[in-house]
Design a protein around this motif. Structure first.
Motif, PDB file in Angstrom:
ATOM      1  N   ASN A  98       0.853  -1.190   0.000  1.00 34.01           N
ATOM      2  CA  ASN A  98       0.000   0.000   0.000  1.00 34.01           C
ATOM      3  C   ASN A  98       0.889   1.241   0.000  1.00 34.01           C
ATOM      4  O   ASN A  98       1.606   1.493   0.969  1.00 34.01           O
ATOM      5  N   PRO A  99       0.883   2.036  -1.075  1.00 38.19           N
ATOM      6  CA  PRO A  99       1.731   3.229  -1.120  1.00 38.19           C
ATOM      7  C   PRO A  99       1.311   4.313  -0.140  1.00 38.19           C
ATOM      8  O   PRO A  99       2.057   5.259   0.078  1.00 38.19           O
ATOM      9  N   GLY A 271       3.795  12.175  12.755  1.00 36.44           N
ATOM     10  CA  GLY A 271       3.136  11.692  11.549  1.00 36.44           C
ATOM     11  C   GLY A 271       3.888  12.008  10.270  1.00 36.44           C
ATOM     12  O   GLY A 271       4.773  12.869  10.231  1.00 36.44           O
ATOM     13  N   PHE A 272       3.529  11.276   9.221  1.00 36.03           N
ATOM     14  CA  PHE A 272       3.915  11.497   7.830  1.00 36.03           C
ATOM     15  C   PHE A 272       5.368  11.156   7.501  1.00 36.03           C
ATOM     16  O   PHE A 272       5.689  10.985   6.328  1.00 36.03           O
ATOM     17  N   LEU A 273       6.242  11.049   8.485  1.00 32.33           N
ATOM     18  CA  LEU A 273       7.635  10.739   8.162  1.00 32.33           C
ATOM     19  C   LEU A 273       7.739   9.363   7.514  1.00 32.33           C
ATOM     20  O   LEU A 273       8.473   9.174   6.547  1.00 32.33           O
ATOM     21  N   GLY A 274       7.000   8.396   8.048  1.00 32.15           N
ATOM     22  CA  GLY A 274       7.015   7.059   7.473  1.00 32.15           C
ATOM     23  C   GLY A 274       6.367   6.964   6.114  1.00 32.15           C
ATOM     24  O   GLY A 274       6.539   5.956   5.417  1.00 32.15           O
ATOM     25  N   LEU A 275       5.615   7.971   5.722  1.00 35.44           N
ATOM     26  CA  LEU A 275       5.015   8.012   4.385  1.00 35.44           C
ATOM     27  C   LEU A 275       5.982   8.613   3.379  1.00 35.44           C
ATOM     28  O   LEU A 275       6.189   8.072   2.288  1.00 35.44           O
ATOM     29  N   VAL A 276       6.592   9.728   3.723  1.00 35.72           N
ATOM     30  CA  VAL A 276       7.420  10.486   2.780  1.00 35.72           C
ATOM     31  C   VAL A 276       8.718   9.752   2.475  1.00 35.72           C
ATOM     32  O   VAL A 276       9.114   9.610   1.303  1.00 35.72           O
ATOM     33  N   VAL A 277       9.392   9.262   3.511  1.00 34.72           N
ATOM     34  CA  VAL A 277      10.749   8.734   3.354  1.00 34.72           C
ATOM     35  C   VAL A 277      10.829   7.542   2.401  1.00 34.72           C
ATOM     36  O   VAL A 277      11.669   7.535   1.486  1.00 34.72           O
ATOM     37  N   PRO A 278       9.988   6.492   2.545  1.00 39.31           N
ATOM     38  CA  PRO A 278      10.124   5.359   1.624  1.00 39.31           C
ATOM     39  C   PRO A 278       9.896   5.734   0.160  1.00 39.31           C
ATOM     40  O   PRO A 278      10.555   5.176  -0.728  1.00 39.31           O
ATOM     41  N   HIS A 279       8.988   6.665  -0.098  1.00 34.43           N
ATOM     42  CA  HIS A 279       8.751   7.080  -1.480  1.00 34.43           C
ATOM     43  C   HIS A 279       9.989   7.766  -2.066  1.00 34.43           C
ATOM     44  O   HIS A 279      10.367   7.510  -3.216  1.00 34.43           O
ATOM     45  N   LEU A 280      10.608   8.631  -1.293  1.00 34.53           N
ATOM     46  CA  LEU A 280      11.815   9.300  -1.775  1.00 34.53           C
ATOM     47  C   LEU A 280      12.943   8.290  -1.991  1.00 34.53           C
ATOM     48  O   LEU A 280      13.691   8.391  -2.973  1.00 34.53           O
ATOM     49  N   CYS A 281      13.052   7.317  -1.108  1.00 35.50           N
ATOM     50  CA  CYS A 281      14.123   6.323  -1.237  1.00 35.50           C
ATOM     51  C   CYS A 281      13.907   5.413  -2.439  1.00 35.50           C
ATOM     52  O   CYS A 281      14.875   4.972  -3.071  1.00 35.50           O
ATOM     53  N   ARG A 282      12.651   5.119  -2.783  1.00 34.11           N
ATOM     54  CA  ARG A 282      12.404   4.296  -3.966  1.00 34.11           C
ATOM     55  C   ARG A 282      12.875   5.002  -5.235  1.00 34.11           C
ATOM     56  O   ARG A 282      13.286   4.350  -6.196  1.00 34.11           O
ATOM     57  N   LEU A 283      12.802   6.315  -5.252  1.00 36.23           N
ATOM     58  CA  LEU A 283      13.307   7.042  -6.410  1.00 36.23           C
ATOM     59  C   LEU A 283      14.809   6.869  -6.566  1.00 36.23           C
ATOM     60  O   LEU A 283      15.339   6.933  -7.682  1.00 36.23           O
TER      61      LEU A 283
END
Length: 346
Positions: A98-99, A271-283
């Motif tokens: 789940n993104p 909040g939100f740190l666990g959402l933002v970080v993995p997306h940036l790292c996937r890039l």
């Protein structure tokens, strides 16, 4: 000849890819080192380099050295909490495919918060160990509840249903926290300050009890990388490869729950740190969890340290807690993901 040439191409491509990832990793570690130095040197009070050096060696002879001595445990806590939340976010996104998964969005942080508030208000818990155990239990119960609700109906636990269940659960638990705190004026001020989420006031005495929980959570999460790669292929494919899907998902989720619960107990819900970080790292490194998980941990530490420094600078001579800064960053990012990404699955 052709077969050997075909086999050589993927190998060379993998080598180049791993080389690029190693360069990104070195750069990220350099950024982390710079932010650690900034976190110690930047604050509401200007301090000289001589005071910084003296304070790092344990001296507190004047106000400048005392200020640096206070910042050191704060920096350590921001490092640990950021790494834990970044890694937990990557684990949750991998487990649920789940993104939109995030300890805050899925209600895990708020479940830990509600458990701690109930423990303080109704059972008078006071020790750091009790806070941590109660927060971990609350995080686990909340994760199971949200996943169960999101699994109901046709299609099972789809990303959108999990996000909606998590958002509804967070709102409900937040209201319950207010209901529990309102009659208790004696604890209301401290609970409200803690609920914002921050690393201010950290001491090594407060950090030490949480280290075993974080260590176990980090170990379980990082060792789950290969299993998460299998789960990313789909449950049927993972089972065909010999993976016990339910066990793999439960073990990885346990690591994330330990990280979220322990971090929430000492810092409050961030909040939100666990959402933002993995997306940036996937890039940067792609979807291979063997790279994504350590990158998410380091990048999470960088983001929380940066948020803490920014909060000190923007509100001088006061401070903005990191929970406010990460929300200002994460909320627009969440809206962008919902609007621009396909939120069916990873």
């Amino acid at each position: 000849m052709r077969s050997s040439r075909r086999s050589a191409v993927p190998a060379s491509t993998t080598a180049r890819s791993n080389g690029a990832r190693s360069l990104w990793l070195a750069g990220l570690v350099a950024v982390l080192a710079s932010l650690l130095m900034l976190s110690v040197t930047v604050g509401t009070r200007e301090v000289a380099w001589a005071d910084i050096t003296a304070a790092l060696f344990g001296k507190v002879d004047d106000i400048g050295q005392a200020a640096v001595a206070v910042r050191v445990p704060r920096t350590v806590l921001a490092l640990l909490a950021g790494a834990a939340l970044g890694l937990a976010g990557a684990i949750m996104q991998g487990v649920t495919r789940n993104p939109l998964a995030d300890p805050g969005i899925l209600g895990v942080n708020m479940g830990a918060s509600l458990a701690v508030v109930i423990g303080v208000a109704w059972f008078d818990i006071a020790s750091a160990e009790a806070y941590i155990w109660v927060a971990v239990l609350g995080a686990g119960c909340s994760a199971v509840f949200v996943y169960t609700i999101g699994s109901l109906g046709r299609g099972g636990a789809t990303p959108l249903k999990l996000a909606l269940a998590g958002a509804a659960t967070s709102v409900a638990f937040s209201s319950m926290v207010i209901a529990v705190v309102l009659p208790r004026a004696d604890i209301a001020g401290g609970i409200r300050s803690w609920q914002i989420g921050g690393v201010g006031g950290a001491t090594f005495e407060r950090i030490l009890p949480v280290l075993p929980f974080l260590a176990v959570g980090f170990a379980i999460s990082l060792l789950s990388a290969r299993k998460l790669n299998s789960l990313a292929l789909g449950d049927e494919m993972a089972a065909g490869l010999g993976e016990r899907v339910a066990v793999a998902r439960a073990v990885a989720a346990l690591g994330a729950i330990l990280l979220c619960g322990a971090t929430t107990a000492i810092c409050g819900p961030i909040g939100f740190l666990g959402l933002v970080v993995p997306h940036l790292c996937r890039l940067l490194v792609g979807v291979d969890h063997r790279w994504l998980l350590p990158f998410s941990a380091i990048a999470g530490a960088c983001l929380l340290l940066a948020a803490d420094v920014v909060g000190r600078v923007l509100a001088r001579p006061a401070e903005l807690d990191v929970g406010i800064v990460t929300a200002l960053i994460g909320a627009p990012f969440f809206i962008w993901i919902v609007r621009r990404q396909r939120v069916r699955e990873l």
